[in-house]
Write a protein that holds these residues in place. Sequence first.
Motif, PDB file in Angstrom:
ATOM      1  N   ASN A 203       9.431 -10.838   8.803  1.00  0.00           N
ATOM      2  CA  ASN A 203       9.609 -10.184  10.107  1.00  0.00           C
ATOM      3  C   ASN A 203       9.125  -9.764  11.976  1.00  0.00           C
ATOM      4  N   ALA A 267       3.429  -8.649   9.282  1.00  0.00           N
ATOM      5  CA  ALA A 267       4.465  -7.230   9.031  1.00  0.00           C
ATOM      6  C   ALA A 267       5.651  -7.492   8.132  1.00  0.00           C
ATOM      7  N   SER A 268       5.518  -8.650   7.256  1.00  0.00           N
ATOM      8  CA  SER A 268       6.336  -8.585   5.798  1.00  0.00           C
ATOM      9  C   SER A 268       6.782  -8.144   5.394  1.00  0.00           C
ATOM     10  N   TRP A 269       8.614  -7.883   4.433  1.00  0.00           N
ATOM     11  CA  TRP A 269       8.426  -7.051   3.765  1.00  0.00           C
ATOM     12  C   TRP A 269       8.489  -7.002   2.520  1.00  0.00           C
ATOM     13  N   THR A 290       1.538  -5.800   5.829  1.00  0.00           N
ATOM     14  CA  THR A 290       2.515  -5.096   4.813  1.00  0.00           C
ATOM     15  C   THR A 290       1.934  -3.970   4.306  1.00  0.00           C
ATOM     16  N   LYS A 292       4.376  -3.722   1.662  1.00  0.00           N
ATOM     17  CA  LYS A 292       4.841  -3.597   0.608  1.00  0.00           C
ATOM     18  C   LYS A 292       4.903  -5.064  -0.496  1.00  0.00           C
ATOM     19  N   TYR A 305      -2.544  -0.634   7.122  1.00  0.00           N
ATOM     20  CA  TYR A 305      -1.112  -1.323   6.420  1.00  0.00           C
ATOM     21  C   TYR A 305      -0.196  -0.644   7.751  1.00  0.00           C
ATOM     22  N   CYS A 306       0.862  -1.260   7.744  1.00  0.00           N
ATOM     23  CA  CYS A 306       1.803  -0.821   8.067  1.00  0.00           C
ATOM     24  C   CYS A 306       3.205  -0.882   7.670  1.00  0.00           C
ATOM     25  N   ASP A 307       4.309  -0.077   8.199  1.00  0.00           N
ATOM     26  CA  ASP A 307       5.622  -0.495   7.284  1.00  0.00           C
ATOM     27  C   ASP A 307       6.666  -1.167   8.374  1.00  0.00           C
ATOM     28  N   PRO A 308       6.904  -2.362   7.401  1.00  0.00           N
ATOM     29  CA  PRO A 308       7.762  -2.927   7.976  1.00  0.00           C
ATOM     30  C   PRO A 308       9.042  -3.570   9.083  1.00  0.00           C
ATOM     31  N   ILE A 314       4.027  -0.320  13.057  1.00  0.00           N
ATOM     32  CA  ILE A 314       3.345  -1.790  13.702  1.00  0.00           C
ATOM     33  C   ILE A 314       2.735  -1.520  14.845  1.00  0.00           C
TER      34      ILE A 314
END
Length: 359
Positions: A203, A267-269, A290, A292, A305-308, A314
């Motif tokens: 990502n 920020a990987s899936w 991430t 995830k 934590y972030c949503d990819p 991000i």
Amino acid sequence: MRVAMISRDTLFSGPGGDTVQMQQTSTHLEDKGVEIDILLTSDKIEYDKYDLLHFFNIIRVSAILPHLNRTNKPFVLSPIFVDYSEYDQLLRNDIIGKLTRIFGRDGSEYFKTLARRVKNGESINSFSYVLKGQRKSMEKVLNKAKVILPNSNSEYQRLTKAYNFKTDFIIVPNGVDLPTSELSNKEIKKGVLCVGRIESYKNQLNIIKALKGTGINLTIVGKAAPNHIEYYESCKTEAGTNVRFIDHIPHHELVKLYQSHKVHVSASWFETTGLCNLEAALEDCVLVITKKGDTKDYFKNDVLYCDPNDIESIRNQIEIALKSEPSENLKKRIKEEYTWEKAATETLNGYHKALNINE
């Protein structure tokens, strides 16, 4: 004890976290008196030379099955159960995306295996895999293993939810080598660092978009994955003057980059851990990672934590991280629980359990 560690054919030509895990674990196991050979699944293996086989990467199950047909040698399994199916379903518009939406994760992985045979010439030496498919093949390997060695409890729970098996397990944490010296001047740390193989699943493109126009400097370190060259070109096209790309570099040079950057973003899936995150935390980087995968088992509430799939998420988390201090709790926990020495110790416990050795 002599053990063969066996993994994917691209282990060294396309190195990843599993490459580091195998190399570091084997080094520390050898310090404990275990003889280790690192082999590829396509190698001709003299099974009788070994007391135990240790397979990695359950997703590449088609490469494991042929060995089980050739020998009854006991084996353990490090599953490294990565699941990119959410990305494939939501964002891939190619044939793999369509197949994932129709046939789900296991059907998609089956077709990916066949595609690698056509595109890259990777062999499928197991007729039973072609007949059984991905799910039944994975369940066969999971049930025949003497011990399963997941990297976290979260990973093991995902496996038990997805597949039918009742095999013993021992959690083997991913780790780092502890630094020999502490960073002396924290005032020099600035900017954002992203370390990892460049591919759509990692990502980097969304990270670039998130920081576009912000004036925040971003350093991306990593080689493009063989099947993601077009994605790499998209990243370079999207990148502004605030972004620089660095190819794969020696580890001591990478450590210097951790030491000079304020934030490390991943920020990987999907991540089982993200070894670069552990390394960055040890060098006093604030982490944006991430949500995830299995990351919360390792990083708990000591990171952002972030949503990819959310560029604003991000960006916001990185901006907060740049104003934050690194977590001393996380750094302490890594030093105590997440080292390659600890990983080797737990792996050896798994070997003893597989061979019914009481030590």
